[in-house]
Scaffold this motif. Structure first.
Motif: not given
Length: 480
Positions: A380-390
């Motif tokens: 499983l890979y969780w992405s920091v940018n999926s919220t930081h750039k949302d």
């Protein structure tokens, strides 16, 4: 003909040892019903090259957001680093993963890490990691770090005197690395001599890119260079460990640092960590205390050069602190607590350019999330940018706005540069001190101008300005 037969044998050997096991593993793990949407890409390689290349082109979030849009889902499957992987995006995903650490998921590193850190491949490595994380908080919690503020300030002053003052132009990134590595060596190892620090500092510059790479151990590959670099660093660390053991036996007192704590802290069975494992743990700490902080510092300098009104507010805050100090008096804990606006600036820099883009976990049980089945053993890979750039989490996400961190700050699980849950980075407070001490020392001495207006940003695996952020320094007329 003999050459042809040798080549054929080599091909068959590679096929049997690499591709065939992967193919069976892939088929067995992809037979589950109701997997998330997605594309597993090419055999063995998967979508690794695109995953890495979007970062090297300066836009790691593109890999994530393109697939979220394509599959209309914040959860999608892919194959990264030869592993079937589910990518988790968004605050709800962050909350789920952080809350289920050691229940449904546990941390996972690519095969490349186990070659670079041999002790991590041991069966007891996860238990050793738990012990290490129990030991670290007592050393890096705020009350323990209070005594190191002055030490960091002293190192910063010596760093600026040696490397910045008298220079008209310089590159920020390599100097930020030099500062953060010097601080890490002093705090973790009580190693302060600049020449000895420099002896193995250069090896760190080639180590990190190999950690998250295809584990291809051929000369010239990032993986091969990282293995050589880690061996060089480990050799130096083992020499330091052995000397410290001698010092501890001969002296009643010893430096109060992580190394001494490791050497004197037995486990519940009365056994002590072996020197190879200890060297790998310290190596990991030096990476965490070196590359991450230097990346944040570099981007703070970048954004302050682009945004004079932000720089002026930071300068005002820091000069108020500087004026309150007696000649030669070092920064203290109370001074750090006054740097509230400067820390908001640092947080916004970490939001826009997080040192780590995300990390991996492994499913230790089958489970269902967001209506999709996640098979045991999948990564499983969780992405920091999926919220930081949302934009739903941070309106106008590309705008630099420190006020996002005023008051109660961002919503829970949206700002995650240090991770979260049981595996939140234990060095968060250490990083805060190191970064704020640097900000104080740089802004009270200089303003600066970027020399490359549109410098490309490369993420490999941390974001860095391609040319090292060259700037022209403008010294202030009066510096206390």
């Amino acid at each position: 003909m003999e050459f042809f037969h040798s080549g054929l044998i080599l091909f068959i050997t590679l096929f049997l040892s690499v591709y065939l096991p992967y193919l069976f593993r892939y088929k067995s793990k992809s037979s589950h019903a109701n997997l998330p949407p997605g594309n597993m890409g090419l055999p063995f390689i998967g979508e690794t090259l695109e995953f890495l290349n979007t970062g090297r082109k300066g836009h790691p979030e593109k890999f994530i957001f393109d697939r979220i849009a394509k599959y209309s889902s914040p959860i999608f499957k892919t194959s990264i680093l030869a592993e079937p992987t589910v990518v988790f995006c968004g605050a709800a995903s962050n909350k789920f993963l952080f809350s289920n650490e050691n229940k449904l998921v546990e941390y996972w590193w690519p095969d490349s890490v186990y070659k670079i850190f041999p002790s991590c491949a041991q069966t007891s490595s996860k238990e050793e990691s738990k012990k290490m994380r129990k030991m670290l908080p007592s050393f890096v919690k705020p009350e323990a770090l209070i005594k190191y503020v002055g030490t960091m300030d002293s190192i910063a002053q010596r760093h600026f005197q040696a490397c910045w003052e008298g220079q008209e132009q310089l590159k920020v990134l390599p100097l930020a690395k030099k500062y953060s590595f010097w601080v890490a060596c002093r705090i973790f190892l009580s190693l302060e001599d600049p020449e000895r620090v420099a002896k193995f500092a250069d090896s760190f510059n080639v180590l990190l890119p190999g950690l998250v790479s295809l584990p291809v151990n051929f000369p010239g590959t990032p993986f091969n260079r990282a293995i050589k670099a880690s061996n060089m660093i480990r050799k130096e660390l083992i020499a330091i460990i052995e000397q410290r053991k001698v010092d501890l036996k001969e002296k009643e007192t010893s430096p109060v640092d992580i190394l001494s704590q490791m050497l004197q802290a037995p486990d519940e069975n009365g056994e002590y960590m072996n020197k190879l494992d200890m060297a790998d743990k310290i190596l990991g700490l030096l990476i965490g205390g070196h590359d991450t902080a230097s990346t944040v510092i570099t981007f703070i300098v970048k954004y302050l050069s682009e945004l004079p009104h932000i720089y002026n507010q930071v300068l005002e805050e820091q000069m108020e602190i500087a004026k309150s100090k007696k000649p030669g008096e070092l920064l203290n804990w109370e001074d750090i607590q006054k740097m509230t606006y400067s820390w908001r600036v640092a947080c916004e820099a970490m939001r826009l350019a997080p040192p780590f883009q995300g990390t991996f976990r492994e499913a230790i049980n089958d489970f269902v999330f967001h209506g999709f089945s996640i098979p045991k053993g999948w990564k499983l890979y969780w992405s920091v940018n999926s919220t930081h750039k949302d934009p739903e989490c941070f309106p106008e996400p590309e705008k630099f706005d420190p006020s996002r961190f005023a008051g109660n700050g961002p919503a829970s699980y949206t700002f995650v540069p240090f991770g979260g849950g049981p595996r939140m980075c234990p060095g968060k407070e250490y990083a805060r001190l190191e970064i704020l001490v640097f900000i104080h020392n740089v802004v009270k001495r200089f303003s600066w101008e970027k020399l490359v207006s549109d410098e490309k940003i490369i993420v490999d695996p941390m974001p860095v300005p391609a040319k090292g952020l060259p700037v022209r320094l403008i010294p202030h007329k009066h510096v206390d």
